[in-house]
Design an enzyme around this catalytic site. Structure first.
Site, PDB file in Angstrom:
ATOM      1  N   HIS A 135      24.792  41.873  47.562  1.00 61.24           N
ATOM      2  CA  HIS A 135      24.147  41.423  46.329  1.00 61.24           C
ATOM      3  C   HIS A 135      24.967  40.295  45.706  1.00 61.24           C
ATOM      4  O   HIS A 135      26.094  40.013  46.114  1.00 61.24           O
ATOM      5  CB  HIS A 135      23.956  42.578  45.333  1.00 61.24           C
ATOM      6  CG  HIS A 135      25.210  43.235  44.853  1.00 61.24           C
ATOM      7  ND1 HIS A 135      26.122  42.610  44.021  1.00 61.24           N
ATOM      8  CD2 HIS A 135      25.704  44.484  45.065  1.00 61.24           C
ATOM      9  CE1 HIS A 135      27.108  43.433  43.748  1.00 61.24           C
ATOM     10  NE2 HIS A 135      26.887  44.585  44.378  1.00 61.24           N
ATOM     11  N   CYS A 172      30.484  47.308  47.144  1.00 56.85           N
ATOM     12  CA  CYS A 172      29.420  46.499  47.729  1.00 56.85           C
ATOM     13  C   CYS A 172      29.973  45.164  48.245  1.00 56.85           C
ATOM     14  O   CYS A 172      31.131  44.821  48.028  1.00 56.85           O
ATOM     15  CB  CYS A 172      28.326  46.248  46.699  1.00 56.85           C
ATOM     16  SG  CYS A 172      27.342  47.711  46.311  1.00 56.85           S
TER      17      CYS A 172
END
Length: 332
Positions: free
Chosen positions: A104, A132
């Site tokens: 992301h 992430c």
């Protein structure tokens, strides 16, 4: 009995043929294979070679992973335009890899493109996430748009020599209240970083007799391959860059330097390729600095250094109209 055996044989052949066709179709539907070097914070995208194996590196992204980002081989599961993230923040163009780990953008304080966590953006290339894989909006969108659900992602740690070196990511001026809340790579038309115009400038290095035509956009200088060769030669660096505009893909060019592959940001103007000066500097191991007091850019490589400073209006060598100019001045 012979007829029965022949029927079984034909069925097996058809089954194998169907399986092979299905496998080939699956390969076509999954055009890319993605790796994440968790040690060096590099994402690499591979496409298939003529045999169908994912052996051709085509893109490299700088990223930020976390201390607990898992190693392993996974298949992407789902995509989101926006995704609510751990820490009460949001990410753009999220692609789930496994569990709660996703590709992301750098997080936003709100579900609003102007609320980027700019200090976190400046950490790209370092281990800084909650787990992430953080990448720029441009890179996150590329994965979102081009890597279907089911794309294989392999994540690993260790000293691995990657086939491509990613372009440097622009550092944000945290004092720039107008633009610091936006990712510079976001293609949104409202992005204030996109309002800059690629303007022609005349650059005259003090160590060259000729005037060099460059372009300037959002505080970034771009030089042709030949002019970059001349400028960096003053730093004792030999650099040769491709000049064919057709090799530019999405404002990027993959070039070779001392046995490694690098992605450089560039622009095409009137059929000529202009390379982002900072990317070239990073590729050859030079450093660029900005002096707020003198308004000068310094470029150093080893013990050699030159500076770029703004100057008054001047005429060029053939008495063309007055233009804004910049000078490369050797430091005494």
């Amino acid at each position: 009995m012979k007829k029965k055996l022949m029927g079984i044989l034909i069925f097996c052949l058809l089954l194998c043929a169907f399986g092979t066709a299905a496998f080939a179709a699956e390969k076509e539907e999954l055009p890319y294979y993605v790796t994440v070097n968790l040690t060096d914070n590099i994402v690499t995208v591979y496409e298939q070679d003529e045999t169908g194996e994912y052996n051709v590196p085509i893109k490299a992204f700088l990223c930020s992973v976390g201390e607990d980002t898992p190693e392993g081989t996974f298949q992407t599961m789902v995509k989101y335009d926006w995704r609510y993230l751990f820490g009460d923040v949001w990410g753009q163009y999220a692609t789930r890899i496994t569990g709660h780990y996703l590709f992301h953008s750098v997080p936003y304080f709100e579900k609003d493109k102007s609320t980027l966590e700019y200090e976190e953006y400046n950490k790209l290339g370092t281990t800084a996430s909650a787990g992430c894989i953080r990448i720029t909006v441009k890179d996150a969108k590329w994965i979102y748009d081009n890597c279907p659900i089911g794309t294989t992602v392999k994540m690993y740690r260790g000293e691995v020599e990657e086939p491509l070196q990613p372009a440097a990511v622009q550092k944000l001026n945290t004092g720039d209240e107008n633009r610091r809340g936006w990712d510079p790579t976001d293609p949104d038309s409202a992005n204030p970083w996109r309002k800059g115009e690629l303007r022609e400038m005349m650059v005259q290095p003090s160590f060259l007799e000729c005037i060099v035509k460059a372009y300037h956009e959002n505080n970034t200088y771009y030089l042709t391959a030949e002019d970059a060769k001349q400028v960096f030669s003053k730093l004792g660096v030999s650099v040769s860059l491709p000049e064919e505009a057709k090799q530019v893909v999405e404002d990027e060019m993959t070039v070779s330097y001392e046995g490694a592959e690098y992605q450089l940001t560039c622009r095409v103007k009137d059929g000529a390729v202009y390379y982002k000066m900072r990317d070239v500097a990073t590729m050859v191991g030079a450093e660029m600095t900005w002096d707020k007091e003198t308004k000068e850019i310094g470029i150093s490589c080893g013990e050699k250094e030159i500076t770029v400073s703004r100057a008054p209006l001047v005429k060029d060598a053939v008495s063309l109209p007055m233009k804004i100019a910049s000078y490369f001045l050797e430091k005494s």
